[in-house]
Design an enzyme around this catalytic site. Structure first.
Site, short mmCIF file in Angstrom:
data_model
loop_
_atom_site.label_atom_id
_atom_site.label_comp_id
_atom_site.label_asym_id
_atom_site.label_seq_id
_atom_site.Cartn_x
_atom_site.Cartn_y
_atom_site.Cartn_z
N ARG A 109 2.48 7.13 0.63
CA ARG A 109 2.84 6.44 -0.61
C ARG A 109 4.26 5.88 -0.48
O ARG A 109 5.12 6.49 0.15
CB ARG A 109 2.79 7.47 -1.74
CG ARG A 109 3.13 6.97 -3.13
CD ARG A 109 2.04 6.14 -3.68
NE ARG A 109 2.14 5.97 -5.12
CZ ARG A 109 1.51 4.98 -5.76
NH1 ARG A 109 0.77 4.11 -5.11
NH2 ARG A 109 1.61 4.89 -7.07
N THR A 381 -5.70 -2.82 -5.35
CA THR A 381 -5.56 -1.75 -4.40
C THR A 381 -6.81 -1.94 -3.59
O THR A 381 -7.64 -2.77 -3.93
CB THR A 381 -5.49 -0.43 -5.20
OG1 THR A 381 -4.27 -0.42 -5.93
CG2 THR A 381 -5.61 0.82 -4.37
N ASP A 423 4.63 1.80 -10.94
CA ASP A 423 3.79 3.00 -11.14
C ASP A 423 4.62 4.20 -11.62
O ASP A 423 4.06 5.22 -12.01
CB ASP A 423 3.03 3.35 -9.85
CG ASP A 423 1.63 2.76 -9.84
OD1 ASP A 423 1.18 2.26 -10.88
OD2 ASP A 423 0.97 2.80 -8.78
N GLY A 473 -8.37 -0.24 -8.42
CA GLY A 473 -8.55 -0.43 -9.86
C GLY A 473 -7.49 0.22 -10.73
O GLY A 473 -7.75 0.46 -11.91
N1 GLY Z 1 -0.95 1.27 -7.55
C1 GLY Z 1 -2.10 1.88 -8.02
C2 GLY Z 1 -2.08 3.34 -7.87
O1 GLY Z 1 -1.48 3.86 -6.95
O2 GLY Z 1 -2.63 4.03 -8.68
#
Ligand code: GLY
Length: 568
Positions: A109, A381, A423, A473
Site C-alpha cells: 500500500r 482499482t 483514502d 470499486g
Molecule cells: N483506493 C481504494 C481502496 O484502497 O480502497
C-alpha cells in the site's frame, strides 16, 4: 490494420533475437485480441481487467512460471495496457496460498510522505480541500507496487527480466486500445491537461478511438531501468529523480528519502469460517477482510438460501449487515502500525451477535441510530485472480485510487501517480471520494498507510482451493466480494452469474442503498416500503472469479468492463 501488424511483427522479430521465446509477437498479439468472459480451463487461469494482461499471465505459466510469476507479469502488463488503474505509481495487496498451504499477505500500500501532516488538506478556515487530496501532485502517496513485485519474486520461478519484458514490449511498440479505454482517455483529457506540464502519451490532438495504437516510450524506459536495476530502478537513480522533479513542478511533497525508505510489509492473513468454507482475506491496512468477515458472519445464522436470491428479505438482511460493518470501519480501522485495530473483537461471534441485536427484519434501521460497536482492545482499482497447475492461488487488488489516479504523469518517466492520500480521513466526518467517513484511526500521519477497502480473497472447501475472488470499486469492494461469495455458496450460482448479477451497496453513511440499474424493481419497491432510500447508480465492481471443481478451473471476468480470462 494489416500494415500495422506486419510492421509490428518485424519489430517483434528484432525483440526475438534479444529475448528467448518472446511472449509478445509469439503467443500474444497486441493488435488483435478479444475478450473472453467465461471459460473453463484444465490447468491454469488468469482473470484481469484487460485481455492482453490475462493472456500474458497465462503465457508466463506456459513458459514454466507459476501463479506468482503470472502475478508479477500480469500486474506489469496492466500498468501498460490499463493505465486507469493498472500501475507502477500506486500500490496494492497480494494474497497468496502456496500449494503446500502456506499463506502470504504482501502489503505494498502507498504511504504518506514524511512531509505530510494531519491537516495538510485543510484551508486556513479549517475546510477540507478535497480537490487537493484527489488531484495532482499533493494527492500522491509514496508508491508501493514495484516494491511489492520484488517482494513477490521469491515465490516465483522465472527471472524478473522475463516477467517484465512483455510489459516493456507493449509500452515500446504499443497495442491497440479498446473502445472503453478510448472513451476514458478522452473523458480525462481536461484533467491530464490541468495536472501535467510535460507532454504525456495519453494526450493527442484528436480524440482517441477504438483501434488506435497507444505507445508509451518513456514508460518503456522506466520499465527497462527496473528490469536492469531491480527495485532500485524505481526507488533510486533516474526514476526517483524524475519523480522528485515532478513533485517540484506541482508542489508535491514526495522526496528521494520517502522513495528509498519504502518497504513492503508482510501481514498475517485473516481467516474465518462461513457455512463450512474457509474464507481467507486481507487484514489492515485494508478494511476489506474485516468487513467481509463481519458481513458474512452477521448473515450466517439466517437461511439466505431459503429467502431466495435478491428477495426483499435476503437483501434487507444483507443491507443491515453492511450498514453495521461500515459503521465499524469509520471508527475502528486504520494502519495497524499506527492504530490498534481490534481485529479479533470485530470478527468475534459474540461481538457480531451484539451488533445484530437491534436488527429488525420488518424495517430499515436508520444509520443515525447505528454507531460503531464498542470494540476497544476510489473508484478505479483493479483485481487479478490467478490459479496455477500446482494449486497455487493468488488474489491481487492494486490501485491508483481514482480513475487515472492523481492525473499526474511523472514527466519523462511515463507513469501515473496515485491519488491515494484521499483514502485517509482528511478531516473527521468529511467524506472521501467514495463517500466514506473516518476519524482518528485513519488520520494522516507521516509514513502511515491510508485505510483501504481492497479485499483480495481466497475460499477453501475441505481445506482445498475453491475460489479466487476480488474486485475494484472503492468502498463497494467488500460488499461486492460479500455478495459474490453469497451468490456462489448460498445461491449455488455459476461464477458467471455470481459475477454479473446486479449488485447493491450500503456503507452506513450516507444512509442510502445503491443499486445497479438492472436490480429487481419489485425488490427495490419492497425495500422502499420498509423505509430504505434506494438510489440507482452506475456499475458496482468488476469482479474476477476462478472456481475450482472437478479438476477444472471455471474463470469468470466481469461483464462491466474489458475484463477477460485466459488460461490453458
Ligand atoms: N483506493 C481504494 C481502496 O484502497 O480502497
Amino acid at each position: 490494420m494489416k500494415k500495422v501488424v506486419l510492421s509490428f511483427l518485424l519489430l517483434a522479430s528484432v525483440v526475438t533475437s534479444v529475448h528467448a521465446q518472446p511472449i509478445i509477437g509469439k503467443t500474444v498479439d497486441p493488435f488483435h485480441y478479444n475478450e473472453q468472459k467465461t471459460e473453463t480451463f484444465g490447468k491454469v487461469a488468469v482473470v484481469s481487467a484487460h485481455p492482453l494482461a490475462s493472456m500474458i499471465g497465462a503465457a508466463i505459466m506456459k513458459k514454466g512460471g507459476n501463479a506468482f510469476d503470472a502475478a508479477i507479469a500480469t500486474q506489469l502488463a496492466l500498468a501498460v495496457v490499463y493505465p486507469g488503474a493498472g500501475n507502477i505509481g500506486g500500490g496494492g495487496f497480494l494474497l497468496g496460498r502456496k500449494q503446500n498451504g502456506d499463506l502470504i499477505a504482501l502489503d505494498y500500500r502507498e504511504k504518506a510522505p514524511a512531509k505530510s501532516s494531519r491537516d495538510m488538506y485543510l484551508d486556513k478556515n479549517g475546510n477540507a480541500q478535497t480537490n487537493l487530496s484527489q488531484n495532482g501532485h499533493l494527492a500522491a502517496g509514496v508508491p508501493g507496487t514495484i516494491s511489492g513485485l520484488f517482494a513477490t519474486l521469491p515465490y516465483a520461478k522465472l527471472p524478473f527480466k522475463e516477467l517484465i519484458q512483455p510489459a516493456i514490449d507493449l509500452a515500446e511498440y504499443g497495442f491497440v486500445i479498446t473502445e472503453r479505454e478510448a472513451m476514458n482517455l478522452n473523458n480525462t483529457k481536461d484533467a491530464f491537461l490541468k495536472y501535467n506540464t510535460q507532454s504525456i502519451a495519453f494526450i493527442k490532438n484528436t480524440s482517441w478511438k477504438a483501434g488506435d495504437t497507444l505507445v508509451q516510450k518513456e514508460l518503456a524506459e522506466t520499465l527497462k531501468r527496473i528490469r536492469d536495476n531491480g527495485a532500485k530502478g524505481f526507488y533510486e537513480g533516474k526514476t526517483a529523480e524524475l519523480i522528485v522533479a515532478e513533485m517540484q513542478r506541482g508542489n508535491g511533497v514526495i522526496t528521494k528519502e520517502d522513495l528509498k525508505n519504502y518497504t513492503t510489509r508482510s501481514r498475517k492473513v485473516l481467516s474465518f469460517n462461513y457455512r463450512g468454507y474457509t474464507i481467507i482475506s486481507f487484514p489492515p491496512p485494508s478494511s476489506g477482510g474485516i468487513l467481509l468477515a463481519q458481513m458474512l458472519k452477521m448473515v450466517e445464522k439466517y437461511p439466505l438460501t431459503q429467502y431466495g436470491f435478491q428477495s426483499v428479505k435476503g437483501v434487507q438482511l444483507m443491507i443491515e449487515a453492511e450498514r453495521r460493518a461500515y459503521a465499524d470501519r469509520a471508527e475502528h480501522m486504520g494502519d495497524p502500525d499506527y492504530w490498534k485495530v481490534p481485529v479479533k473483537t470485530l470478527m468475534s461471534d459474540g461481538y457480531l451477535a451484539k451488533r445484530m441485536k437491534d436488527y429488525d427484519p420488518s424495517k430499515a434501521t436508520p444509520s443515525s441510530t447505528v454507531k460503531a460497536g464498542n470494540a476497544k482492545e476510489s473508484e478505479e482499482t483493479t483485481h487479478i485472480s490467478i490459479m496455477d497447475a500446482q494449486g497455487n492461488m493468488v488474489s491481487i487488488t492494486t490501485t491508483l485510487n481514482g480513475s487515472y489516479g492523481s492525473h499526474t504523469v511523472v514527466g519523462g518517466a511515463g507513469f501515473l501517480l496515485n491519488n491515494e492520500m484521499d483514502d485517509f480521513s482528511i478531516k473527521p466526518g468529511v467524506p472521501n471520494m467514495y463517500g466514506a467517513v473516518g476519524g482518528e484511526a485513519n488520520a494522516i500521519a507521516p509514513g502511515k498507510r491510508m485505510l483501504s477497502s481492497m479485499t483480495p480473497s481466497l475460499v477453501l472447501k475441505n481445506n482445498k482451493p475453491f475460489l479466487v475472488v476480488g474486485t475494484p470499486g472503492g468502498t463497494t469492494i467488500p460488499t461486492s466480494v460479500f455478495q459474490t461469495i453469497v451468490n456462489i455458496i448460498d445461491y449455488g450460482m455459476t461464477p458467471e452469474d455470481a459475477v454479473n448479477k446486479p449488485k447493491f451497496h450500503h456503507q452506513w453513511l450516507p444512509d442510502e442503498v445503491y443499486v445497479e440499474k438492472t436490480f429487481d424493481a419489485a425488490t427495490k419497491a419492497g425495500l422502499e416500503k420498509m423505509g430504505y432510500t434506494m438510489k440507482e447508480r452506475a456499475a458496482i465492481g468488476r469482479v474476477e472469479v476462478i472456481k475450482v471443481g472437478n479438476n477444472q478451473l471455471q474463470a469468470a471476468a466481469d461483464k462491466r468492463g474489458d475484463d477477460s480470462a485466459a488460461g490453458w
